[in-house]
Scaffold this motif. Structure first.
Motif, PDB file in Angstrom:
ATOM      1  N   ILE A   1      89.759  -3.922  60.222  1.00  0.00           N
ATOM      2  CA  ILE A   1      89.591  -4.524  61.492  1.00  0.00           C
ATOM      3  C   ILE A   1      88.297  -4.736  62.001  1.00  0.00           C
TER       4      ILE A   1
ATOM      5  N   LEU B   1      94.949  -0.186  70.709  1.00  0.00           N
ATOM      6  CA  LEU B   1      94.427   0.751  71.815  1.00  0.00           C
ATOM      7  C   LEU B   1      95.159   0.918  73.143  1.00  0.00           C
TER       8      LEU B   1
ATOM      9  N   PHE C   1      84.445  -6.502  71.802  1.00  0.00           N
ATOM     10  CA  PHE C   1      84.940  -6.077  73.125  1.00  0.00           C
ATOM     11  C   PHE C   1      84.361  -7.045  74.130  1.00  0.00           C
TER      12      PHE C   1
ATOM     13  N   MET D   1      86.237  -5.691  65.729  1.00  0.00           N
ATOM     14  CA  MET D   1      86.586  -6.181  67.003  1.00  0.00           C
ATOM     15  C   MET D   1      85.324  -6.403  67.945  1.00  0.00           C
TER      16      MET D   1
ATOM     17  N   ILE E   1      88.448   1.662  66.778  1.00  0.00           N
ATOM     18  CA  ILE E   1      88.891   0.304  66.193  1.00  0.00           C
ATOM     19  C   ILE E   1      88.208   0.391  64.694  1.00  0.00           C
TER      20      ILE E   1
ATOM     21  N   GLU F   1      83.638   1.419  76.573  1.00  0.00           N
ATOM     22  CA  GLU F   1      84.528   0.985  75.477  1.00  0.00           C
ATOM     23  C   GLU F   1      83.867   1.409  74.359  1.00  0.00           C
TER      24      GLU F   1
ATOM     25  N   VAL G   1      95.817  -4.132  68.582  1.00  0.00           N
ATOM     26  CA  VAL G   1      95.161  -3.059  67.509  1.00  0.00           C
ATOM     27  C   VAL G   1      95.348  -1.642  67.875  1.00  0.00           C
TER      28      VAL G   1
ATOM     29  N   ARG H   1      92.589   0.129  60.149  1.00  0.00           N
ATOM     30  CA  ARG H   1      91.581  -0.196  61.059  1.00  0.00           C
ATOM     31  C   ARG H   1      90.411  -0.396  60.372  1.00  0.00           C
TER      32      ARG H   1
ATOM     33  N   LYS I   1      94.692  -5.678  72.952  1.00  0.00           N
ATOM     34  CA  LYS I   1      94.349  -4.242  72.675  1.00  0.00           C
ATOM     35  C   LYS I   1      95.582  -3.819  72.281  1.00  0.00           C
TER      36      LYS I   1
END
Ligand SMILES: Nc1ncnc2c1ncn2[C@@H]1O[C@H](COP(=O)(O)OP(=O)(O)OP(=O)(O)O)[C@@H](O)[C@H]1O
Ligand SMILES: [Mg+2]
Lengths: 275, 247
Positions: free
Chosen positions: A80, A50, A84, A82, B122, B115, A48, A77, A45
């Motif tokens: 990117i 966060l 989680f 991702m 992101i 999240e 990136v 971004r 995190k």
């Protein structure tokens, strides 16, 4: 390529990352391994953005991420993807809408092309036929795979996966590993994967960072990990008797003592002798 | 101390909402979705409450009119003015603070905790602009409409009750309704409605967006957001009345 130097991060009194530096290479699967609570998720995190690291530098292909303005970060971004740890699917949308979301937001394809692309990625994660289901209606492992599909749908330049295999059966897990490995090579992505899965480590670990209590303890690849003399790493990786045996076999094999077609009896006997 | 931190972060959140949309079509879709949720979703409860408030104020005014010197048509006038000045804008917005506010706070809180907000971040999306702004604009467009509907239904409910209980005839009530009507009152009510709409959408958005922790905190933040927005709303009601109605 993502390079980070001297990353420190604490929450209150608790130091979670203590001076971690490493290079995540492009076109490779970069693995971050370590016990539960060793700071893998926090590190990812931080990379990136966060979490803001307390100090340290993060450099994406020569561009300093740490000093970037919010606007520039937004631009980066968009390259990117991702996944989680908890999947983080949008629960007001169906599986298909979830995967289509990045395409809707940033792509300028026709809607039939978008649908085709969505089906293609859902297919690659072994999820055909779940298009119209809501996240609440699918299993944890399926959510993971939808999360992966959503992360890769735009062919990102940087892919971050937080435990892509947890909650998956060994077979599906292999499919996912293979998929991530394939697209990493195909699009020359910089892929960063957090994992505890020893299968993944052995299969796709081309650049492994072993974290121990917030520090970089060991780095290397899946060949080197077997011969590593690092005690902490050995304890972590070869935790079970089964894995320990597998390691011994590989060492014997590597020393040229075992050839594949020898019979089992002889192999084991020689193994004992060597030990 | 926490008040100033919260207020500062609230202002930063409002400032952060303004940036160029990544994709106008998606923002529009989200906005429409919110209009539907906030506006159409609250229509039922607003209608029911309005009719009853009008009815009760008619019956109670009649009960208090004991002097034979005051003409019965006053009932119409009183119902009209209380509904337009106070009941429709303030009471309805307090109810909406509960209905809409808790919905906004828990929706955003859930997205934060699971999240989903991080996932949007992101992807390179300004989540304040994409998640909060459409909610506030949708509230500011639909809530004044609901208030106007509430005015009409409130007065209609009052008329219905007054006539049904045999207090006054339709004609008398209508005469009172038209007596000394000040259009400015409606303007005032709408100014209140816009202000309140902003309050009951932005404050819950703040509390929801900044939730930390788990499911328990989502509930807590949603309760807190309703309490805080009600207090701020009543304070704004008082301030606006002082400012715009005092001669
Ligand atoms: N938001 C936070 N606030 C405070 N402490 C945190 C926060 N996030 C993580 N931590 C702490 O940081 C440490 C590392 O957590 P992290 O989630 O990175 O572990 P991990 O290596 O990903 O573990 P796992 O393999 O179980 O996912 C933990 O001790 C955790 O308590
Ligand atoms: Mg983790």
């Amino acid at each position: 390529m993502i390079e980070f130097k001297n990353i420190k991060k604490s929450f209150g009194e608790k130091v979670v990352l203590n001076d971690v530096s490493h290079i995540m290479e492009s076109g490779k699967c970069n693995l971050i391994i370590g016990t539960s609570g060793s700071g893998k998720t926090v590190l990812q995190k931080c990379l990136v953005g966060l979490f803001e690291p307390d100090s340290g530098e993060i450099i994406y292909d020569g561009v300093n991420f740490t000093d970037m303005t919010e606007d520039l970060r937004k631009g980066l971004r968009q390259q990117i993807g991702m996944l989680f740890q908890g999947s983080a699917l949008f629960d007001s949308m169906t599986v298909e809408e979830n995967v289509m979301f990045p395409l809707d937001m940033f792509g300028n394809m026709s809607s039939s092309k978008k649908r085709k692309r969505v089906n293609e990625v859902l297919d690659r994660v072994n999820l055909e036929g779940a298009n119209k289901k809501f996240p609440a209606e699918i299993s944890g492992g399926m959510k993971k795979r939808v999360g992966i599909a959503r992360a890769i749908v735009l062919n990102p330049k940087y892919l971050f996966c937080d435990e892509p295999n947890s909650g998956l059966d060994p077979q599906t897990s292999m499919v996912i590993d293979k998929l991530i490995h394939e697209i990493t090579k195909e699009f020359n992505m910089t892929t960063v994967i957090n994992t505890h899965d020893m299968n993944s480590v052995m299969e796709i670990g081309e650049n492994i960072l072993y974290m121990f209590e917030g520090q970089k303890e060991w780095t290397g690849n899946n060949e080197e990990i077997i011969f590593s003399k690092n005690d902490k790493l050995n304890e972590f990786i070869f935790a079970s008797k089964f894995l320990q045996d597998a390691k011994d076999m590989r060492m014997l094999e590597a020393k040229g003592i075992i050839a594949d077609d020898r019979d089992m009896e002889e192999m084991l006997k020689k193994g004992e002798e060597i030990k | 101390m926490t008040f100033f931190t919260d207020f500062g972060r609230y202002l930063l959140m409002l400032k952060g909402m303004f940036s160029r949309p990544e994709n106008m079509k998606m923002y529009w879709k989200e906005f429409m979705h919110q209009c539907n949720d906030i506006g159409i979703g609250s229509f039922g409860i607003v209608s029911i409450i309005s009719v009853f408030i009008g009815a009760v104020s008619a019956v109670q005014t009649a009960y208090q009119l004991v002097s034979p010197l005051i003409p019965l048509e006053t009932i119409g006038t009183v119902v009209r003015d209380t509904v337009i000045l106070e009941f429709a804008p303030t009471l309805i917005c307090i109810v909406l603070a509960g209905v809409v506010g808790s919905k906004i706070a828990s929706e955003l809180g859930n997205m934060r905790v699971s999240e989903q907000i991080d996932a949007l971040e992101i992807m390179g999306i300004n989540t304040k602009a994409y998640l909060i702004l459409p909610k506030i604009i949708a509230a500011m467009i639909t809530i004044p409409m609901l208030v106007i509907i509430s005015m009409v239904l409130g007065i209609w409910g009052g008329r219905l009750a007054a006539v049904a209980s045999g207090i006054v005839s339709t004609d008398t009530f209508d005469r009172g309704l038209l007596h000394g009507f000040i259009p400015y009152n409606v303007t005032f009510a709408l100014i209140k409605a816009y202000t309140f709409a902003f309050i009951i959408s932005s404050i819950p958005a703040y509390f929801g967006y900044h939730v930390k922790g788990g499911a328990l905190e989502i509930g807590r933040s949603s309760t807190k957001s309703v309490v805080v927005s009600c207090i701020v709303l009543l304070f704004a009601d008082y301030a606006l009345s002082q400012l715009l109605l005092s001669h």
